[in-house]
Scaffold this active site. Structure first.
Site, PDB file in Angstrom:
ATOM      1  N   GLU A 435       0.841  -1.201   0.000  1.00 47.27           N
ATOM      2  CA  GLU A 435       0.000   0.000   0.000  1.00 47.27           C
ATOM      3  C   GLU A 435       0.875   1.250   0.000  1.00 47.27           C
ATOM      4  O   GLU A 435       1.638   1.494   0.922  1.00 47.27           O
ATOM      5  CB  GLU A 435      -0.887  -0.016   1.261  1.00 47.27           C
ATOM      6  N   ASP A 513      -1.160  -1.194   5.795  1.00 45.47           N
ATOM      7  CA  ASP A 513      -1.081  -0.660   7.154  1.00 45.47           C
ATOM      8  C   ASP A 513      -2.037  -1.407   8.073  1.00 45.47           C
ATOM      9  O   ASP A 513      -3.077  -1.885   7.640  1.00 45.47           O
ATOM     10  CB  ASP A 513      -1.490   0.830   7.162  1.00 45.47           C
ATOM     11  N   ASP A 515      -4.298  -0.480   9.968  1.00 50.65           N
ATOM     12  CA  ASP A 515      -5.381   0.406  10.409  1.00 50.65           C
ATOM     13  C   ASP A 515      -6.620   0.190   9.541  1.00 50.65           C
ATOM     14  O   ASP A 515      -6.644  -0.697   8.679  1.00 50.65           O
ATOM     15  CB  ASP A 515      -4.927   1.874  10.367  1.00 50.65           C
ATOM     16  N   ASP A 517      -8.006   1.939   7.132  1.00 52.16           N
ATOM     17  CA  ASP A 517      -7.769   2.125   5.702  1.00 52.16           C
ATOM     18  C   ASP A 517      -7.030   0.933   5.120  1.00 52.16           C
ATOM     19  O   ASP A 517      -7.362   0.443   4.046  1.00 52.16           O
ATOM     20  CB  ASP A 517      -6.928   3.391   5.478  1.00 52.16           C
TER      21      ASP A 517
END
Ligand code: 0RA
Length: 651
Positions: A435, A513, A515, A517
């Site tokens: 990403e 990541d 998280d 997102d």
């Protein structure tokens, strides 16, 4: 061998020796009997026992089956059938119950006339479960009595005893899987629930319950689900398609029998571009398809084509219509019962019986022809969808040809953003889909360039669940994935088949990541793989990287932590239990790690943990992807609320 047996006492007949040898064989090579000794095999034990109760239900003697996961991960399966016979057989020198529980493949021996077609994927019977359990108890209610017998590793601890009275009938089998044989001991509620739900849809009218005594709710009751379907496959198709927009007003339901083969089909069309076919033989999911599925496809194509031609709907259509076009947006479940199924293929889930093809073809043809004639409005919608699919396929081919002309595909070059590895051996090569360009840069610095390649992806890739098929190939990020991997889609024959012969990496690792997102991006990529590169998942080539959540520090001691528990234990060990005595760095994204840290925690095969993406149940996976990524909002909210705990862990 015989020496040892004789010492046990002279009541040991040749029969007993055979039984002991049989059970020993199962314990020595369990995988040969139940598939494997991991999570799958452990759950298979339950299915094997439940199958016996399903047989009793299909014979018409039982309508309720209860499965309980006990606190110690033992399992109890009860039914309200006739009860396994307990009468003593002079010839066998043991009770019928003991024969069923100790002799391999003895299942239906005492009930020859019955219509018995189920019997597990491996069809080995409950004697295998017995052999692989440190403890098994059989309780039988019949003839006004409650009978009981216990076993240890398949060997009876005592004879059948009468331990009470009963004015009902039924069977309960309780077993504790042998921890020295299985690599895992914990039962997964969701796995069992998915199978019981499926069995409820496949056997309309039966009630199956699942209770988890490991999980007590606030009101004192246990976690529990009841699975029951009055309309069978019709409800199954509604369930599978609940996150999709339907094209026709109700699911088409066909229940018939051809050449002595019971055939049940439920089907509908939705606005998606996917074909979603699930097939079962004797309640077993035939993942590899077979003659029944071929018969269904043939009957469907033939009947729809004939109807469309006869009703002159194709007169103005200039393009050719292929078999695939008849199945775009189709969701169907087909279930047949065969007396002597021949299972073939790699996973023995492909039906080989030739006589089945014609029977299913005919059954579908007849019933569908009637449906189309009786429902002209629906018929027109379906034919229009087929024409639309053919038109879109032609547009997609044009797009593909364009793509191939202007993309590096034709020049044989790789995407400019790809940092390839030097090895050309797919067996050891890994591709990280990363990403963002910044994390991609760090990964390029930190990797072992001999066998690890990096392809950075720009933020969110296209949501393929909502996009028209030809748009998918117009997306640059997605084209880069195709070219980097070296896979192609059939262009000459115009099929949607993925060609993975030239796949350049046997590990494709999604790295995002830790998280919200990041998990959204991972889901977008997974949706793409599930819809457009499913063979990669089926072959076990797709993985998810797990970057750490924290770096904990106390003086010179540094430790990466992946869970809250690990962090707590660091605090306990080095900070004397005091949070403020240690320094914790929370990694919000991959970008916060330098190249060395990324190598140490996430790239280095010796230390990293990769989660392999598997596909246990394609119907369930389809539902999840269309729910998370599709158009309908209500089912998504419902799903996220039901799975809130998982969502929180992700966040
Ligand atoms: C053979 C004969 C009879 C019952 C069963 C098998 C039977 C097996 C299982 C396994 C789990 N639950 C079961 N329930 C029944 C009955 C024969 C008779 O009563 O005439």
């Amino acid at each position: 061998m015989s020496e040892e047996i004789k010492k046990l006492g002279n009541e040991y007949s040749a029969d007993s020796i055979q039984v002991l040898e049989g059970l020993e064989a199962v314990r020595k090579r369990p995988a040969m009997y139940i598939g494997d000794i991991s999570e799958k095999g452990l759950h298979h034990l339950v299915y094997e026992v439940v199958d016996n109760s399903i047989d009793e239900a299909m014979a018409g003697y039982c309508d309720t089956i209860e499965v309980v996961i006990n606190e110690d991960n033992s399992i109890a399966v009860s039914d309200n059938g006739r009860g396994i016979p307990v009468d003593f057989h002079e010839k066998e020198n043991k009770s019928a119950l003991e024969v069923v529980l100790t002799v391999l493949h003895a299942g239906g021996k005492f009930d020859k006339g019955s219509y018995k077609v189920s019997g597990g994927l491996h069809g080995v019977g409950v004697s295998c479960v017995n052999a692989l359990s440190t403890y098994l108890k059989a309780e039988v209610r019949r003839d006004g009595k409650l009978y009981m017998q216990e076993y240890s590793c398949g060997i009876p601890s005592h004879g059948v005893e009468v331990i009470g009275e009963s004015n009902t009938t039924g069977t309960r089998i309780t077993f504790k899987p042998d921890g020295s044989i299985f690599t895992v001991g914990e039962y997964k509620y969701e796995t069992l629930a998915t199978r019981l739900r499926e069995l409820a849809y496949l056997n309309a009218g039966i009630t199956l319950t699942l209770t988890d005594k490991r999980v007590q709710k606030e009101d004192g009751t246990y976690k529990c689900d009841i699975f029951h379907s009055e309309e069978g496959l019709k409800e199954f198709v509604r369930y599978i398609d609940k996150a999709k927009e339907s094209l026709i007003k109700d699911v088409i339901h066909i229940v018939t029998e051809k050449q002595g083969i019971p055939v049940e089909v439920a089907m509908t069309y939705n606005t998606s571009y996917n074909e979603n076919l699930y097939s079962y033989v004797n309640n077993i999911n035939t993942i590899e398809g077979g003659t029944h599925l071929a018969g269904f496809r043939r009957g469907l194509t033939r009947t729809l084509k004939k109807y469309a031609e006869d009703s002159k709907m194709l007169d103005k259509v200039k393009i050719d219509i292929s078999g695939d076009d008849f199945r775009e947006g189709l969701t169907a479940v087909i279930s047949i019962k065969v007396q002597e199924p021949q299972f073939e293929g790699q996973t023995k889930t492909k039906l080989g019986n030739n006589e089945v093809m014609g029977a299913v073809d005919m059954a579908i043809g007849e019933a569908l022809r009637n449906y189309l004639e009786e429902n002209p409005k629906e018929a027109k919608i379906i034919v229009d969808k087929v024409i639309l699919a053919a038109t879109a396929r032609h547009a997609a081919r044009k797009a593909r040809e364009m793509v191939q002309r202007k993309s590096p595909l034709s020049g044989g070059g790789l995407p400019g953003k790809l940092a390839d590895c030097s090895s050309k051996d797919p067996g050891i090569c890994e591709l990280f889909l990363v990403e963002g360009d910044s994390a991609g840069g760090t990964a390029k610095q930190g990797r072992d360039r001999n066998f690890q390649a990096i392809l950075p992806l720009r933020g969110k890739i296209l949501n393929v669940e909502k996009a028209m098929p030809h748009k998918v190939l117009e997306s640059e990020e997605i084209r880069n994935i195709y070219t980097a991997l070296g896979v192609t889609i059939g262009t000459e024959d115009d099929s949607k088949q993925l060609n993975i012969v030239k796949l350049r990496y046997h590990k494709v690792i999604i790295m995002t990541d830790a998280d919200v997102d990041g998990s959204h991006i991972a889901t977008l990529i997974l949706t793409f793989f599930f819809r457009h590169m499913r063979p990669l998942i089926e072959n076990g080539y797709v993985y998810i990287a797990t970057p750490p959540l924290y770096l904990c520090r106390k003086g010179k001691v540094e430790e990466y932590c992946w869970t809250e528990q690990q962090r707590q234990s660091f605090i306990d060990t080095y900070g004397g239990g005091s949070e403020s005595a240690v320094h914790t760095q929370r990694y919000k994204g991959l970008g916060e790690m330098n190249d060395h840290q990324l190598w140490d925690t996430t790239l280095n095969p010796e230390f990293r943990t990769l989660k392999q993406v598997t596909l246990d149940n394609a119907a369930e996976a389809d539902l999840v992807f269309s729910m998370l990524m599709g158009e309908e909002v209500a089912p998504r909210r419902e799903f996220i609320e039901e799975n809130a705990t998982y969502a929180k862990i992700d966040a």
